[in-house]
Design a protein around this motif. Structure first.
Motif, PDB file in Angstrom:
ATOM      1  N   GLN A  78      -5.458   4.201  -7.207  1.00 44.24           N
ATOM      2  CA  GLN A  78      -6.598   4.257  -6.293  1.00 44.24           C
ATOM      3  C   GLN A  78      -7.302   2.911  -6.233  1.00 44.24           C
ATOM      4  O   GLN A  78      -7.761   2.482  -5.168  1.00 44.24           O
TER       5      GLN A  78
ATOM      6  N   LEU B  41      -5.314   0.663  -4.007  1.00 43.07           N
ATOM      7  CA  LEU B  41      -5.527   0.987  -2.596  1.00 43.07           C
ATOM      8  C   LEU B  41      -6.846   0.409  -2.108  1.00 43.07           C
ATOM      9  O   LEU B  41      -6.940  -0.102  -0.982  1.00 43.07           O
TER      10      LEU B  41
ATOM     11  N   GLU C 116       0.787   4.215  -2.695  1.00 44.13           N
ATOM     12  CA  GLU C 116       0.575   5.615  -2.314  1.00 44.13           C
ATOM     13  C   GLU C 116       1.721   6.485  -2.808  1.00 44.13           C
ATOM     14  O   GLU C 116       1.503   7.630  -3.240  1.00 44.13           O
TER      15      GLU C 116
ATOM     16  N   ARG D 283       0.836  -1.207   0.000  1.00 44.56           N
ATOM     17  CA  ARG D 283       0.000   0.000   0.000  1.00 44.56           C
ATOM     18  C   ARG D 283       0.869   1.254   0.000  1.00 44.56           C
ATOM     19  O   ARG D 283       0.568   2.227  -0.701  1.00 44.56           O
TER      20      ARG D 283
END
Length: 371
Positions: free
Chosen positions: A335, A338, A129, A125
């Motif tokens: 996105q 995530l 990011e 993650r």
């Protein structure tokens, strides 16, 4: 079979407000209890002050604490929450939550598997990011490069030479209605350079659209917020009015960019100038006020901007549009990643408390998401 215990059977409730040891914190009230926007239980360590909107749980065994933390985050506690306007998980309801508590060796096995899997997920993650941040910064870097690197060969003009401003009207709050097709655009709707019509909308009688037609906004209009917090960059947001089935009105302390001189500036280029960091730095420097920062449209007209030819402006905007489209594609990909990481955590928690969790399952799941 796994025995179930009420929460009161395995934890002590602590009444002090300041803690300096590892404990488990459980939210007591707030909309997050129903929306589940973030974990309802999370650990705290070190000296911590806790207000009366949370339950603090102290466990004799650190593994059991971690086990209960994972369990509470794996299930919906909606049935234990009371209240609609302000959902609340009171201590009596918390006491009644059934907790599956297998023998300590099984608790340790489950916690170890989840901790390893979550560590791998968190690492993946963090990479996603970082890539998301890099994609956004790549566009911003090129965006600023266009407005900063060639200014020595561009002409300098005051902002007032390329456009004018129309200030909004001070509509009365006691004229608002609950439902209509006529909405007042307020500063709260201009949020971080995005227009959000559903962010605390304020409606007025539909006849206001005709009565105050001078302040009616149309699709494509550019507007800018003029007031914010001194020392913060929470104003000076420029947005474009989208197509909408609502009739939109311009509120005070918001200005519409008007009378654009198309002979010397392309409207899209002006829009991007107003959102550029170099222009915003000058804009914030021109604000006045000690607590509340206020922009004056008269002062804003004096802010210098740099312009190439209209043809060069159009070409620059095309390049920016192309790069922005590619950047948005990358952002959608990251996105999505995530979101999948969050869903994977939920899936592993479900398996952990339905007897389906083992080392091979967690490895396969985390390897598949990290790819």
């Amino acid at each position: 079979k796994i025995p179930y215990y009420g929460a009161s059977g395995i934890v002590d409730y602590v009444n002090e407000y300041i803690f300096d040891e590892d404990l488990l914190l459980v939210s007591e009230d707030g909309a997050n209890l129903l929306a589940r926007t973030y974990p309802i239980a999370f650990p705290i360590s070190g000296k911590t002050w806790v207000n009366n909107h949370a339950h603090v749980l102290k466990f004799e065994d650190a593994c059991t604490q971690k086990f209960v933390e994972h369990y509470l985050n794996s299930v919906s506690l909606d049935s234990f929450v009371s209240g609609m306007a302000q959902p609340k998980l009171n201590q009596k309801a918390l006491n009644s939550i059934p907790i599956p508590l297998p023998p300590l060796p099984e608790q340790k096995r489950i916690v170890a598997l989840l901790d390893r899997a979550f560590a791998d997920i968190d690492k993946a993650r963090a990479n996603a990011e970082k890539n998301l941040k890099n994609a956004h910064e790549l566009f911003e870097s090129y965006f600023q490069q266009i407005f900063n690197s060639n200014q020595h060969s561009w002409i300098e003009v005051g902002l007032g030479n390329v456009c004018d401003f129309q200030n909004g009207f001070a509509f009365k709050s006691n004229d608002t209605v609950e439902v209509s097709k006529t909405q007042l655009i307020r500063m709260g709707n201009l949020y971080k350079n995005n227009l959000d019509l559903d962010r605390k909308p304020s409606f007025y009688p539909d006849f206001f659209a005709d009565e105050f037609s001078r302040y009616r906004l149309n699709e494509g209009d550019l507007i800018i917020s003029l007031t914010g917090t001194a020392g913060k960059e929470d104003y000076g947001f420029t947005v474009r009015i989208p197509r909408s089935d609502r009739k939109l009105l311009l509120n005070q302390r918001i200005a519409k960019i008007a009378n654009i001189n198309h002979e010397i500036i392309d409207e899209e280029f002006l829009f991007r100038i107003l959102r550029s960091n170099s222009f915003l730095a000058k804009l914030y420097a021109s604000a006045n006020g000690t607590r509340q920062a206020n922009l004056s449209t008269a002062t804003m007209k004096k802010i210098p901007i740099f312009l190439p030819s209209v043809e060069e402006q159009v070409l620059a905007c095309r390049k920016l549009d192309h790069l922005e489209e590619k950047t948005q594609q990358l952002e959608r990909i990251y996105q999505s990643k995530l979101y999948r990481f969050d869903e994977l955590k939920k899936s592993l928690l479900h398996k952990a408390f339905t007897g389906q969790l083992n080392a091979s399952a967690t490895k396969a799941a985390t390897d598949g998401q990290a790819a």
